[in-house]
Design a protein around this motif. Structure first.
Motif: not given
Length: 65
Positions: A33-40
């Protein structure tokens, strides 16, 4: 607080994917999730663990943390 808007694509319907990820939350899914949507990573953890509420706006998942 930062607002995050996780949008869908032709391949992934984000509200459905996030619902699945919440039910099956583990470190690997959190990283996806963090990598796919570029969130911390801490924002992904807050969303998937239920620490913060989220809303569905069409095909977008919206939350703040």
């Amino acid at each position: 607080m930062t607002q995050y808007r996780l949008g869908s694509s032709e391949v992934v319907y984000t509200p459905g994917f996030i619902a699945w990820a919440i039910r099956n939350h583990d470190a690997g899914i959190q990283k996806i999730v963090a990598d796919t949507w570029s969130i911390p990573p801490d924002a992904a953890h807050a969303l998937l663990s239920g620490q913060v509420p989220h809303q569905i706006e069409g095909d977008v998942v919206v939350f703040q943390c």
